[in-house]
Design an enzyme around this catalytic site. Structure first.
Site, PDB file in Angstrom:
ATOM      1  N   ILE A  98       4.988  -6.241  10.084  1.00  0.00           N
ATOM      2  CA  ILE A  98       4.003  -5.497   9.306  1.00  0.00           C
ATOM      3  C   ILE A  98       2.728  -6.321   9.311  1.00  0.00           C
ATOM      4  O   ILE A  98       2.755  -7.541   9.485  1.00  0.00           O
ATOM      5  CB  ILE A  98       4.492  -5.189   7.868  1.00  0.00           C
ATOM      6  N   ASP A  99       1.609  -5.654   9.156  1.00  0.00           N
ATOM      7  CA  ASP A  99       0.328  -6.340   9.233  1.00  0.00           C
ATOM      8  C   ASP A  99       0.173  -7.363   8.104  1.00  0.00           C
ATOM      9  O   ASP A  99       0.772  -7.241   7.038  1.00  0.00           O
ATOM     10  CB  ASP A  99      -0.815  -5.330   9.166  1.00  0.00           C
ATOM     11  N   LYS A 100      -0.695  -8.325   8.345  1.00  0.00           N
ATOM     12  CA  LYS A 100      -0.978  -9.365   7.347  1.00  0.00           C
ATOM     13  C   LYS A 100      -1.435  -8.761   6.029  1.00  0.00           C
ATOM     14  O   LYS A 100      -1.043  -9.230   4.950  1.00  0.00           O
ATOM     15  CB  LYS A 100      -2.050 -10.313   7.893  1.00  0.00           C
ATOM     16  N   HIS A 132      -1.067  -0.951  14.036  1.00  0.00           N
ATOM     17  CA  HIS A 132      -2.025  -0.336  13.107  1.00  0.00           C
ATOM     18  C   HIS A 132      -1.893   1.183  13.021  1.00  0.00           C
ATOM     19  O   HIS A 132      -2.836   1.872  12.607  1.00  0.00           O
ATOM     20  CB  HIS A 132      -3.466  -0.682  13.499  1.00  0.00           C
ATOM     21  N   ARG A 185      -2.667   2.962   9.577  1.00  0.00           N
ATOM     22  CA  ARG A 185      -4.042   2.687   9.166  1.00  0.00           C
ATOM     23  C   ARG A 185      -5.034   3.492  10.007  1.00  0.00           C
ATOM     24  O   ARG A 185      -5.983   4.087   9.471  1.00  0.00           O
ATOM     25  CB  ARG A 185      -4.324   1.191   9.281  1.00  0.00           C
TER      26      ARG A 185
END
Length: 271
Positions: free
Chosen positions: A55-57, A172, A175
């Site tokens: 998962i993204d930061k 991403h 998003r």
């Protein structure tokens, strides 16, 4: 940052084969170039972990690691085959979304390696609760099918809380999908450089996978968002509402099977 303390504070589930943590926003899972990450922190404490997904930061919530390669292979294959049940929560800056929807927009990579929809924004079509593009409108070059299902959980203060299931797992994906249909996630630095918000309001919430070493052979995990996550809408969703959202997204139905047949596999597991 102390791995032992973080491990205890963030623990969701652990057995001999896996470790699941509730990751705070602002910490990378692995591959961090300018700061530390969870895999490095664990390695510095003599613990080897293999990320099952990423998962993204900027994303908070559930992250699953394998402790040994056999479990890692079994679990990652389910992500690659798109059989893992992943559900996220997001708060978007807008209202007007339907109760349920499907975003079926391929992704590509533009300048500076930025992920974008693989067609001009004005070519995105919207039909009731579905966003899509015609193949004839795709930009030249490489592109990857990307499919996200969502259901609306809560509306408040001019914003909307969504539960989302990314059928594919492109970098991403959630998003970019939401921003390009005009509903960006609150505080997402990919699309909002104002610094107004303390965090990005995207949360890895639930995960379901087959796990042959367990009895019964299933691994069902959840990382409930803390009270701070609900700040932009001033109130949290109640348990029955959240349960209905999960059931809606994870129930098999014909349109999901039809969409999955066109999405392909691989190309990463970041949302």
């Amino acid at each position: 940052m102390n791995w032992s303390r973080l491990r205890v504070r963030c623990l969701v589930e652990e057995d001999a084969a896996v470790l699941a943590l509730h990751k705070p926003a602002g910490i990378s899972v692995t591959g961090e170039r300018h700061d530390t990450d969870l895999v490095e922190l664990a390695a510095a404490a003599d613990e080897t972990l293999y990320p099952v997904h990423r998962i993204d930061k900027v994303t908070s919530g559930l992250i699953l690691f394998a402790k040994e390669l056999g479990a890692h292979g079994e679990l990652t294959r389910q992500f690659n085959k798109q059989t893992a049940e992943k559900v996220y929560l997001a708060i978007v800056e807008t209202t007007g979304l339907p109760d349920t929807g499907v975003i079926d927009l391929p992704l590509g990579v533009g300048r500076k390696n930025r992920v974008r929809i693989a067609a001009p924004r004005e070519r995105i079509q919207h039909d009731a609760s579905r966003w899509f593009i015609d193949d004839a409108d795709l930009r030249p070059g490489k592109h990857y099918p990307a499919l996200t299902h969502f259901t609306t959980v809560l509306r408040g203060r001019g914003r909307t809380v969504l539960a989302l299931r990314p059928i594919t797992g492109r970098r991403h994906q959630i998003r970019v999908h939401l921003a390009w249909i005009g509903h960006p996630i609150v505080g997402d630095p990919l699309f909002d450089r104002s610094g107004t918000h303390e965090r990005t309001y995207l949360h890895s919430w639930r995960l379901g996978l087959k796990a042959s070493w367990r009895t019964p052979p299933y691994l069902g995990l959840a990382a409930e968002p803390d009270g701070e996550f609900w700040g932009p809408v001033d109130r949290s969703a109640d348990e029955p509402t959240l349960h209905r959202a999960t059931e809606t997204l994870c129930a098999p139905h014909e349109s999901t099977r039809r969409d999955e047949s066109r999405t392909g596999t691989g190309q990463g597991r970041n949302e």
